[in-house]
Design an enzyme around this catalytic site. Structure first.
Site, PDB file in Angstrom:
ATOM      1  CE  LYS A   1     -50.656 -59.241 -37.022  1.00  0.00           C
ATOM      2  NZ  LYS A   1     -49.368 -58.557 -37.264  1.00  0.00           N
TER       3      LYS A   1
ATOM      4  CE1 TYR B   1     -52.218 -61.983 -38.512  1.00  0.00           C
ATOM      5  CE2 TYR B   1     -54.545 -61.378 -38.489  1.00  0.00           C
ATOM      6  CZ  TYR B   1     -53.246 -61.119 -38.866  1.00  0.00           C
ATOM      7  OH  TYR B   1     -52.964 -59.988 -39.597  1.00  0.00           O
TER       8      TYR B   1
END
Length: 289
Positions: free
Chosen positions: A158, A154
């Site tokens: 991101k 993640y």
């Protein structure tokens, strides 16, 4: 006219409702038909205009389908909000290839696919002499900006979105497109699924005071970034939590030393120590001890 991805629940739903309340027509994208339909029904019940568009944001054909849905139903596209995503949290030493690929695919590729098809439409409009007033709002995360223990996939996705935002702003500005990103903190299915401690932290206050983690707190900034008024703001990343908003600086050169010749390995220790000591202290990684 706005497309919002992952708009069936959570922050995406809040964005779709906020854009509709502000007078925008909305394409509500989600992977689940029932969730997308529920949001469309809410918008229409409040007097707004919306259509559901169901599909995987990381599929190339779906990126084109989102733009087509906007044009076929509303005749134009002004705003793209890339929001869809999910998590598969695990420490790096336990993270599987499939878990890495799935998260990077949906977040990072999913942002690129929608951006690519919307940008192609806006470039064609500009080249035809109809330069648009167009806006893209991407969704990064504090995890992507600073790191987060147990979320390596993640974090990487991101962080890539934050960098993609800067890149796209530089490339698309001449076509009338601004590109910004938000790093929101809010109560969503992703955060509630991160464990009991996180769920307790995200719970609404029992005393009825200001709910800092309400996803609707994030949406006014996104609606503003999607407005004509925001035309001078591009290539920026904003953190927002409750009533607090901040602009986040990306990688930039700080302290440097130039010898004017190649460094010797033996002399670099004191130099590196000096410039690191004088450089700003990095933000702590979420969850680090």
């Amino acid at each position: 006219m706005a497309i919002v991805t992952g708009a069936g629940q959570g922050i995406g739903r809040a964005h779709a409702l906020a854009f509709a309340a502000d007078g925008a027509k909305v394409v509500v994208n989600d992977y689940a038909q029932d969730l997308a339909d529920q949001v469309v029904d809410e918008i229409r019940a409040a007097g707004g205009e919306a259509v559901a568009q169901v599909g995987d944001v990381a599929e190339w054909a779906n990126g084109e389908a989102m733009v087509t849905a906007a044009l076929d139903n509303f005749g134009r596209l002004d705003i793209l909000v890339n929001n869809a995503g999910f998590v598969r949290d695990r420490m790096l030493v336990s993270l599987s290839e499939d878990e890495w690929d799935a998260v990077v695919r949906v977040h990072l590729k999913g942002h690129f696919v929608g951006l690519r098809h919307a940008a192609a439409y806006w470039r064609a409009e500009a080249k035809a002499g109809r330069t648009p007033v167009a806006r893209i709002v991407n969704t990064s995360s504090g995890a992507g900006l600073y790191g987060s223990i147990g979320q390596g996939n993640y974090v990487a996705a991101k962080a890539g979105i934050a960098a993609l935002t800067v890149q796209a702003a530089a490339e698309l500005g001449s076509y009338g497109v601004t590109v910004n990103a938000i790093a929101p903190a809010a109560r969503t299915q992703m955060t509630l699924g991160a464990g009991e401690a996180m769920a307790a932290q995200m719970a609404p206050p029992a005393d009825g005071s200001f709910d800092v983690m309400d996803p609707a707190n994030v949406s006014p900034l996104v609606v503003w970034l999607g407005s004509p008024e925001a035309g001078s703001v591009t290539g920026r990343v904003f953190e927002i939590e409750g009533g607090k908003i901040s602009v986040t600086d990306g990688w930039q050169r700080s302290v440097e030393r130039d010898k004017g010749a190649r460094w010797e390995v033996a002399e670099l220790g004191p130099v590196v120590e000096e410039i690191v000591a004088k450089a700003p202290v990095p933000m702590p990684v979420y969850g680090a001890r």
